[in-house]
Design a protein around this motif. Structure first.
Motif, PDB file in Angstrom:
ATOM      1  N   VAL A  12       0.421   4.741  -1.525  1.00 21.35           N
ATOM      2  CA  VAL A  12       0.656   6.183  -1.429  1.00 21.35           C
ATOM      3  C   VAL A  12      -0.311   6.874  -2.378  1.00 21.35           C
ATOM      4  CG1 VAL A  12       2.376   8.019  -1.506  1.00 21.35           C
ATOM      5  CG2 VAL A  12       3.094   5.667  -1.005  1.00 21.35           C
ATOM      6  N   THR A  13      -1.302   7.558  -1.804  1.00 17.94           N
ATOM      7  CA  THR A  13      -2.324   8.185  -2.639  1.00 17.94           C
ATOM      8  C   THR A  13      -3.108   9.200  -1.847  1.00 17.94           C
ATOM      9  OG1 THR A  13      -4.015   7.716  -4.316  1.00 17.94           O
ATOM     10  CG2 THR A  13      -4.221   6.556  -2.204  1.00 17.94           C
ATOM     11  N   GLU A  14      -3.926   9.974  -2.555  1.00 21.46           N
ATOM     12  CA  GLU A  14      -4.775  10.975  -1.941  1.00 21.46           C
ATOM     13  C   GLU A  14      -5.908  10.301  -1.174  1.00 21.46           C
ATOM     14  OE1 GLU A  14      -6.305  13.322  -5.119  1.00 21.46           O
ATOM     15  OE2 GLU A  14      -6.997  11.585  -6.258  1.00 21.46           O
ATOM     16  N   ALA A  15      -6.600  11.091  -0.360  1.00 23.39           N
ATOM     17  CA  ALA A  15      -7.653  10.529   0.484  1.00 23.39           C
ATOM     18  C   ALA A  15      -8.813  10.002  -0.344  1.00 23.39           C
ATOM     19  CB  ALA A  15      -8.147  11.587   1.468  1.00 23.39           C
ATOM     20  N   ASP A  16      -9.194  10.715  -1.396  1.00 16.80           N
ATOM     21  CA  ASP A  16     -10.345  10.343  -2.216  1.00 16.80           C
ATOM     22  C   ASP A  16      -9.848   9.679  -3.493  1.00 16.80           C
ATOM     23  OD1 ASP A  16     -12.838  10.048  -3.287  1.00 16.80           O
ATOM     24  OD2 ASP A  16     -13.088  12.153  -3.854  1.00 16.80           O
ATOM     25  N   ASP A  17      -9.634   8.383  -3.429  1.00 17.23           N
ATOM     26  CA  ASP A  17      -9.114   7.631  -4.573  1.00 17.23           C
ATOM     27  C   ASP A  17      -9.887   6.316  -4.657  1.00 17.23           C
ATOM     28  OD1 ASP A  17      -7.745   6.241  -6.517  1.00 17.23           O
ATOM     29  OD2 ASP A  17      -5.756   6.663  -5.722  1.00 17.23           O
ATOM     30  N   VAL A  18     -10.978   6.334  -5.421  1.00 12.38           N
ATOM     31  CA  VAL A  18     -11.855   5.166  -5.509  1.00 12.38           C
ATOM     32  C   VAL A  18     -11.120   3.981  -6.115  1.00 12.38           C
ATOM     33  CG1 VAL A  18     -13.978   4.281  -6.547  1.00 12.38           C
ATOM     34  CG2 VAL A  18     -13.914   6.613  -5.646  1.00 12.38           C
ATOM     35  N   THR A  19     -10.244   4.240  -7.085  1.00  9.09           N
ATOM     36  CA  THR A  19      -9.515   3.154  -7.732  1.00  9.09           C
ATOM     37  C   THR A  19      -8.601   2.455  -6.738  1.00  9.09           C
ATOM     38  OG1 THR A  19      -9.602   4.332  -9.835  1.00  9.09           O
ATOM     39  CG2 THR A  19      -7.987   2.575  -9.640  1.00  9.09           C
ATOM     40  N   VAL A  78       5.233  -1.122  -3.117  1.00  8.47           N
ATOM     41  CA  VAL A  78       4.749   0.251  -3.016  1.00  8.47           C
ATOM     42  C   VAL A  78       3.801   0.504  -4.184  1.00  8.47           C
ATOM     43  CG1 VAL A  78       5.340   2.696  -2.923  1.00  8.47           C
ATOM     44  CG2 VAL A  78       6.915   1.001  -1.956  1.00  8.47           C
ATOM     45  N   TYR A  79       2.555   0.801  -3.868  1.00  9.25           N
ATOM     46  CA  TYR A  79       1.562   1.150  -4.884  1.00  9.25           C
ATOM     47  C   TYR A  79       1.450   2.670  -4.903  1.00  9.25           C
ATOM     48  CZ  TYR A  79      -2.882   0.884  -7.498  1.00  9.25           C
ATOM     49  OH  TYR A  79      -3.882   1.004  -8.438  1.00  9.25           O
ATOM     50  N   TRP A  80       2.123   3.280  -5.877  1.00 12.71           N
ATOM     51  CA  TRP A  80       2.192   4.731  -5.970  1.00 12.71           C
ATOM     52  C   TRP A  80       1.071   5.197  -6.889  1.00 12.71           C
ATOM     53  CZ3 TRP A  80       5.511   7.959  -3.364  1.00 12.71           C
ATOM     54  CH2 TRP A  80       5.524   9.299  -3.748  1.00 12.71           C
ATOM     55  N   ARG A  81      -0.004   5.659  -6.292  1.00  9.05           N
ATOM     56  CA  ARG A  81      -1.175   6.016  -7.067  1.00  9.05           C
ATOM     57  C   ARG A  81      -1.198   7.525  -7.375  1.00  9.05           C
ATOM     58  NH1 ARG A  81      -4.932   5.011 -10.372  1.00  9.05           N
ATOM     59  NH2 ARG A  81      -6.380   6.310  -9.216  1.00  9.05           N
ATOM     60  N   ARG A  82      -1.935   8.282  -6.598  1.00 10.28           N
ATOM     61  CA  ARG A  82      -2.088   9.707  -6.893  1.00 10.28           C
ATOM     62  C   ARG A  82      -1.945  10.521  -5.612  1.00 10.28           C
ATOM     63  NH1 ARG A  82      -5.892  10.614 -12.126  1.00 10.28           N
ATOM     64  NH2 ARG A  82      -4.947   8.937 -13.342  1.00 10.28           N
TER      65      ARG A  82
END
Length: 322
Positions: A12-19, A78-82
């Motif tokens: 779960v993250t934004e479209a532009d998330d290089v990490t 669940v990998y809850w990123r940004r």
């Protein structure tokens, strides 16, 4: 549409998330199924459908994108990123506030209800750990050395505190998107003097801190029980101001420090986090702060540490290491 029959990792993250891209690349290399979603895509390629109270399982249903579907009862981790949340700019202010709340408490609430998969990290745990005053208190309870710090909206208290220390700095209590004349600006850790304090301090609490006489910073990423520590030399008060001025060295922390940082994450129910420490001229470590979901991708490129592989291990296994 691809329906993942194996237990997928839900990212779960934004479209532009290089990490996140780095971790997903590693998961793809291992043939681990991944379903990536961003809440702001709701209604435009993102659909959620969940049932409660009608099946033996507490939560059943699906999250669907235009290309993949995740069965909520079979999510591995669940990998809850940004993630970003929709703002509905085409709606009126009242309708936009209403719609945004429904997404947060509908889609977000459905995902938060999943207690079968391992969360890295659960957003409610992230939120609890994101309060700097609480961070400072927990760090001291665990035996970590914390710089003298004042949180206040009293100008007199602020002046007295700053005057009592040779050098003091000001930090924001939380990073918040901010623009000046249409240009995004960032709140750095900056020096402050007693003469700069005026009555505007009354408007909101401020964080003032005695400046550590540091010789280097240390960024520590913990993934499950693995500790990656990188010394950052820069000569800067806030090393984030100029990445071109930084040099890096992989290091080992003292066993006592490792133990305290792991206990810190355990206190908040986190399985990963990025800590910032400072090392003074005597070699002592000072605790500065924790970012429960801090950036680390550039450090892997600079040091060769297998950080993305550690995340892939954790997300694949769905459990922490002892």
């Amino acid at each position: 549409m691809t329906v993942t029959e194996e237990r997928p990792v839900l990212v779960v993250t934004e479209a532009d998330d290089v990490t996140a891209d780095m971790v997903i690349t590693e998961l793809n290399r291992r043939s681990v199924p991944v379903v990536r979603v961003n809440p702001s895509d709701i209604g435009e390629g993102l659909t959620v459908s969940a049932r409660f109270g009608t099946c033996p399982a507490p939560v059943v249903g699906q999250v669907r994108t235009s290309s993949r579907t995740a069965d909520l009862a079979h999510v591995r981790t669940v990998y809850w990123r940004r993630p970003t949340w929709p703002t509905f700019p085409n709606l009126s202010d009242n309708d936009a506030r209403f719609a945004t709340a429904q997404v947060r408490y509908g889609l977000g609430g459905t995902l938060y209800a999943l207690d079968g998969p391992l969360w890295v990290n659960h957003p409610l745990c992230n939120a609890a750990a994101d309060y700097k005053p609480a961070q400072l208190a927990v760090a001291q309870r665990l035996g970590l050395t914390v710089p003298p710090t004042l949180v206040t909206n009293d100008p007199s208290e602020a002046r007295e505190f700053i005057a009592a220390h040779d050098q003091a700095i000001y930090k924001t209590l939380r990073w918040t998107p901010y623009e000046r004349d249409g240009v995004p600006v960032t709140g750095w850790a900056d020096p402050v003097t007693a003469a700069e304090i005026d009555d505007s301090v009354c408007v909101t609490p401020h964080l003032f801190q005695a400046r550590v006489n540091k010789v280097a910073d240390v960024r520590v990423l913990v993934v499950s029980r693995q500790v990656f520590a990188v010394r950052i030399d820069s000569g800067l008060l806030d090393w984030r101001k100029d990445y071109s001025a930084l040099s890096y060295a992989v290091m080992d922390l003292p066993a006592r420090m490792n133990k305290a940082l792991l206990a810190y994450l355990d206190h908040f129910g986190l399985v990963s986090g990025s800590f910032d420490l400072a090392v003074d001229q005597e070699g002592a470590y000072w605790w500065l702060e924790l970012n429960p979901n801090g950036q680390w991708g550039w450090l892997e490129g600079e040091t060769g540490l297998d950080m993305s592989a550690a995340f892939a291990d954790l997300l694949t296994q769905g459990k922490t290491h002892d």
